[in-house]
Motif scaffolding. Sequence first.
Motif, PDB file in Angstrom:
ATOM      1  N   THR A   1       0.831  -1.210   0.000  1.00  0.00           N
ATOM      2  CA  THR A   1       0.000   0.000   0.000  1.00  0.00           C
ATOM      3  C   THR A   1       0.860   1.252   0.000  1.00  0.00           C
ATOM      4  O   THR A   1       0.585   2.216  -0.727  1.00  0.00           O
ATOM      5  N   TRP A   2       1.911   1.239   0.806  1.00  0.00           N
ATOM      6  CA  TRP A   2       2.778   2.418   0.928  1.00  0.00           C
ATOM      7  C   TRP A   2       3.484   2.728  -0.388  1.00  0.00           C
ATOM      8  O   TRP A   2       3.500   3.889  -0.835  1.00  0.00           O
ATOM      9  N   ILE A   3       4.035   1.709  -1.052  1.00  0.00           N
ATOM     10  CA  ILE A   3       4.720   1.932  -2.321  1.00  0.00           C
ATOM     11  C   ILE A   3       3.727   2.342  -3.410  1.00  0.00           C
ATOM     12  O   ILE A   3       3.998   3.237  -4.226  1.00  0.00           O
ATOM     13  N   SER A   4       2.554   1.717  -3.425  1.00  0.00           N
ATOM     14  CA  SER A   4       1.582   2.036  -4.471  1.00  0.00           C
ATOM     15  C   SER A   4       1.097   3.475  -4.378  1.00  0.00           C
ATOM     16  O   SER A   4       0.781   4.102  -5.401  1.00  0.00           O
ATOM     17  N   ARG A   5       1.035   4.031  -3.160  1.00  0.00           N
ATOM     18  CA  ARG A   5       0.633   5.421  -3.011  1.00  0.00           C
ATOM     19  C   ARG A   5       1.602   6.361  -3.715  1.00  0.00           C
ATOM     20  O   ARG A   5       1.207   7.402  -4.248  1.00  0.00           O
ATOM     21  N   HIS A   6       2.885   5.994  -3.704  1.00  0.00           N
ATOM     22  CA  HIS A   6       3.914   6.861  -4.285  1.00  0.00           C
ATOM     23  C   HIS A   6       4.222   6.539  -5.748  1.00  0.00           C
ATOM     24  O   HIS A   6       4.541   7.448  -6.528  1.00  0.00           O
ATOM     25  N   HIS A   7       4.129   5.245  -6.117  1.00  0.00           N
ATOM     26  CA  HIS A   7       4.623   4.852  -7.439  1.00  0.00           C
ATOM     27  C   HIS A   7       3.658   3.999  -8.259  1.00  0.00           C
ATOM     28  O   HIS A   7       3.980   3.644  -9.393  1.00  0.00           O
ATOM     29  N   GLY A   8       2.504   3.629  -7.694  1.00  0.00           N
ATOM     30  CA  GLY A   8       1.544   2.850  -8.454  1.00  0.00           C
ATOM     31  C   GLY A   8       1.620   1.358  -8.176  1.00  0.00           C
ATOM     32  O   GLY A   8       2.549   0.860  -7.545  1.00  0.00           O
ATOM     33  N   GLU A   9       0.608   0.636  -8.671  1.00  0.00           N
ATOM     34  CA  GLU A   9       0.465  -0.787  -8.398  1.00  0.00           C
ATOM     35  C   GLU A   9       1.592  -1.622  -8.993  1.00  0.00           C
ATOM     36  O   GLU A   9       2.086  -2.557  -8.364  1.00  0.00           O
ATOM     37  N   ALA A  10       1.994  -1.321 -10.222  1.00  0.00           N
ATOM     38  CA  ALA A  10       3.039  -2.131 -10.863  1.00  0.00           C
ATOM     39  C   ALA A  10       4.344  -2.053 -10.086  1.00  0.00           C
ATOM     40  O   ALA A  10       5.015  -3.067  -9.870  1.00  0.00           O
ATOM     41  N   ALA A  11       4.698  -0.865  -9.644  1.00  0.00           N
ATOM     42  CA  ALA A  11       5.920  -0.697  -8.858  1.00  0.00           C
ATOM     43  C   ALA A  11       5.810  -1.403  -7.522  1.00  0.00           C
ATOM     44  O   ALA A  11       6.767  -2.026  -7.042  1.00  0.00           O
ATOM     45  N   ALA A  12       4.634  -1.329  -6.900  1.00  0.00           N
ATOM     46  CA  ALA A  12       4.446  -1.959  -5.590  1.00  0.00           C
ATOM     47  C   ALA A  12       4.581  -3.474  -5.683  1.00  0.00           C
ATOM     48  O   ALA A  12       5.217  -4.105  -4.829  1.00  0.00           O
ATOM     49  N   SER A  13       4.007  -4.078  -6.703  1.00  0.00           N
ATOM     50  CA  SER A  13       4.100  -5.530  -6.858  1.00  0.00           C
ATOM     51  C   SER A  13       5.536  -5.966  -7.115  1.00  0.00           C
ATOM     52  O   SER A  13       6.020  -6.945  -6.529  1.00  0.00           O
ATOM     53  N   ALA A  14       6.236  -5.240  -7.986  1.00  0.00           N
ATOM     54  CA  ALA A  14       7.627  -5.592  -8.297  1.00  0.00           C
ATOM     55  C   ALA A  14       8.518  -5.428  -7.075  1.00  0.00           C
ATOM     56  O   ALA A  14       9.358  -6.285  -6.771  1.00  0.00           O
ATOM     57  N   ALA A  15       8.352  -4.316  -6.340  1.00  0.00           N
ATOM     58  CA  ALA A  15       9.189  -4.062  -5.164  1.00  0.00           C
ATOM     59  C   ALA A  15       8.939  -5.096  -4.081  1.00  0.00           C
ATOM     60  O   ALA A  15       9.871  -5.540  -3.397  1.00  0.00           O
ATOM     61  N   ALA A  16       7.674  -5.494  -3.904  1.00  0.00           N
ATOM     62  CA  ALA A  16       7.361  -6.498  -2.885  1.00  0.00           C
ATOM     63  C   ALA A  16       7.981  -7.842  -3.243  1.00  0.00           C
ATOM     64  O   ALA A  16       8.633  -8.485  -2.411  1.00  0.00           O
ATOM     65  N   ASN A  17       7.816  -8.282  -4.481  1.00  0.00           N
ATOM     66  CA  ASN A  17       8.361  -9.579  -4.881  1.00  0.00           C
ATOM     67  C   ASN A  17       9.881  -9.575  -4.911  1.00  0.00           C
ATOM     68  O   ASN A  17      10.504 -10.641  -4.761  1.00  0.00           O
ATOM     69  N   LEU A  18      10.474  -8.419  -5.078  1.00  0.00           N
ATOM     70  CA  LEU A  18      11.923  -8.303  -5.015  1.00  0.00           C
ATOM     71  C   LEU A  18      12.459  -8.759  -3.663  1.00  0.00           C
ATOM     72  O   LEU A  18      13.591  -9.232  -3.553  1.00  0.00           O
ATOM     73  N   MET A  19      11.624  -8.645  -2.621  1.00  0.00           N
ATOM     74  CA  MET A  19      12.068  -8.946  -1.266  1.00  0.00           C
ATOM     75  C   MET A  19      11.741 -10.368  -0.812  1.00  0.00           C
ATOM     76  O   MET A  19      11.902 -10.708   0.354  1.00  0.00           O
ATOM     77  N   GLY A  20      11.306 -11.213  -1.731  1.00  0.00           N
ATOM     78  CA  GLY A  20      11.113 -12.605  -1.385  1.00  0.00           C
ATOM     79  C   GLY A  20      12.397 -13.245  -0.886  1.00  0.00           C
ATOM     80  O   GLY A  20      12.378 -14.108  -0.002  1.00  0.00           O
ATOM     81  N   VAL A  21      13.537 -12.794  -1.403  1.00  0.00           N
ATOM     82  CA  VAL A  21      14.821 -13.359  -1.013  1.00  0.00           C
ATOM     83  C   VAL A  21      15.141 -13.130   0.455  1.00  0.00           C
ATOM     84  O   VAL A  21      15.853 -13.926   1.082  1.00  0.00           O
ATOM     85  N   ALA A  22      14.631 -12.066   1.049  1.00  0.00           N
ATOM     86  CA  ALA A  22      14.952 -11.725   2.438  1.00  0.00           C
ATOM     87  C   ALA A  22      13.811 -12.016   3.404  1.00  0.00           C
ATOM     88  O   ALA A  22      13.975 -11.837   4.608  1.00  0.00           O
ATOM     89  N   THR A  23      12.658 -12.470   2.887  1.00  0.00           N
ATOM     90  CA  THR A  23      11.511 -12.738   3.758  1.00  0.00           C
ATOM     91  C   THR A  23      11.013 -14.174   3.665  1.00  0.00           C
ATOM     92  O   THR A  23      10.342 -14.644   4.588  1.00  0.00           O
ATOM     93  N   PHE A  24      11.299 -14.887   2.567  1.00  0.00           N
ATOM     94  CA  PHE A  24      10.790 -16.242   2.330  1.00  0.00           C
ATOM     95  C   PHE A  24       9.264 -16.258   2.407  1.00  0.00           C
ATOM     96  O   PHE A  24       8.671 -17.275   2.734  1.00  0.00           O
ATOM     97  N   ASP A  25       8.639 -15.153   2.081  1.00  0.00           N
ATOM     98  CA  ASP A  25       7.187 -15.014   2.184  1.00  0.00           C
ATOM     99  C   ASP A  25       6.607 -14.787   0.791  1.00  0.00           C
ATOM    100  O   ASP A  25       7.173 -14.031  -0.017  1.00  0.00           O
ATOM    101  N   ALA A  26       5.472 -15.440   0.512  1.00  0.00           N
ATOM    102  CA  ALA A  26       4.872 -15.341  -0.814  1.00  0.00           C
ATOM    103  C   ALA A  26       4.272 -13.978  -1.086  1.00  0.00           C
ATOM    104  O   ALA A  26       4.036 -13.614  -2.240  1.00  0.00           O
ATOM    105  N   ASP A  27       4.022 -13.198  -0.047  1.00  0.00           N
ATOM    106  CA  ASP A  27       3.427 -11.872  -0.218  1.00  0.00           C
ATOM    107  C   ASP A  27       4.129 -10.859   0.677  1.00  0.00           C
ATOM    108  O   ASP A  27       3.565 -10.401   1.669  1.00  0.00           O
ATOM    109  N   PRO A  28       5.369 -10.498   0.362  1.00  0.00           N
ATOM    110  CA  PRO A  28       6.081  -9.521   1.196  1.00  0.00           C
ATOM    111  C   PRO A  28       5.368  -8.177   1.289  1.00  0.00           C
ATOM    112  O   PRO A  28       5.581  -7.428   2.245  1.00  0.00           O
ATOM    113  N   GLY A  29       4.509  -7.877   0.329  1.00  0.00           N
ATOM    114  CA  GLY A  29       3.792  -6.615   0.352  1.00  0.00           C
ATOM    115  C   GLY A  29       2.836  -6.477   1.514  1.00  0.00           C
ATOM    116  O   GLY A  29       2.438  -5.371   1.869  1.00  0.00           O
ATOM    117  N   ARG A  30       2.454  -7.589   2.146  1.00  0.00           N
ATOM    118  CA  ARG A  30       1.525  -7.541   3.291  1.00  0.00           C
ATOM    119  C   ARG A  30       2.227  -7.133   4.581  1.00  0.00           C
ATOM    120  O   ARG A  30       1.573  -6.797   5.566  1.00  0.00           O
TER     121      ARG A  30
END
Length: 371
Positions: A116-145
């Motif tokens: 939600t925070w990233i999408s407010r500043h950069h839109g949905e596409a950026a938010a989804s990409a940025a969240a999935n970028l962090m799968g490597v450090a969270t091992f979570d299927a939805d880091p955006g949550r």
Amino acid sequence: MVGGGFAGLVAAITCAEAGARVRLLEAHHTLGGRARATVGPYVAHDGPHVLYRDGPWWRWLAGRDLIGRSSGVPLSGLAGFRFRHGGRLRRTPPPALLPVLARRRRSAPVDVDFHTWISRHHGEAAASAAANLMGVATFDADPGRLSAAFVWPRLLRVFAPSPPARYLAGGWNGLIDRLATHARTRGVTIETGARVTELPPPPVIVATTLDAAARLLGTALPAGPSGRAVLLDLAVRADRRDAFVVSDLDAAGWLERYTVPDPSLAPTGESLAQAQLPLLDGEGKAGGLARLEALTDLALPGWRDRTTWRRDGVANRRSGALDLPGHTWRDRPAVDRGDGVYLAGDMVAAPGLLSEVSFNSAVTASRLAVS
């Protein structure tokens, strides 16, 4: 000291350096906990295994000459960095992600989720990409949550302009051996194969999983969210087409060839690759592994015919605590349990990235125990 992983060894050394007599008890016949790696010729760990030279772990180890030989990301590795987005492998991230990575001085809120925070500043596409970028450090299927204040500083460190990641020569088995040797030179008594079923007399530091600690303490410990991912280790005959790293912006996965910075991890002419993919809610190992193999098809063309060694598994709640919106590391189980009992590990109340939580909690527990 109960537990001989990273946290237990660091705590033992820290207590001994303060003048305490320390007895460390480890249930397994080898030290290292989750840092244990396979024995050669293929040296594989459970997921990513790098140290960050901008973190407290690095400074502590360097001050005791315990790091050993290490290397950064080689130039050839940078040229082999790939992103999967839109189902294809590409050399560059999606354009929507670039403004996110450029705004590094922004502060993230605790009570808003990262997507939600990233999408407010950069839109949905950026938010989804940025969240999935962090799968490597969270091992979570939805880091955006997760809390924006949890994800954002980790993204900045992992993907810094000058990568702080360092690879230890020969894997982390050597680091465990150096820690154990240093502990013994400080007078620490180390007993392996010593399973503890009752809490020893205090002061005692319990450096185990939260479940094991709760059984010893005879009390419930709140277990917050943690990662759940399928892991795949492969040794393949080397091919010039193979990527070094693939960041999966479609499904929060990650694949890395660790023999690029450290050729000693596999025999000459072979590459050791490690891949991970967070499991979806209700998804089993077979389904996750099929999706992970599809990512591997892109990263290592023809890998099935080139494979010389393989193993796979599921890492469930073995990758550290995750903070949801409205929560910080301070809301996790406290290090000080009262009456001379302390906790250390990657699920307790301490800051840091991945294994740094274990380190910081171990140092805190040690200072409290000897004070």
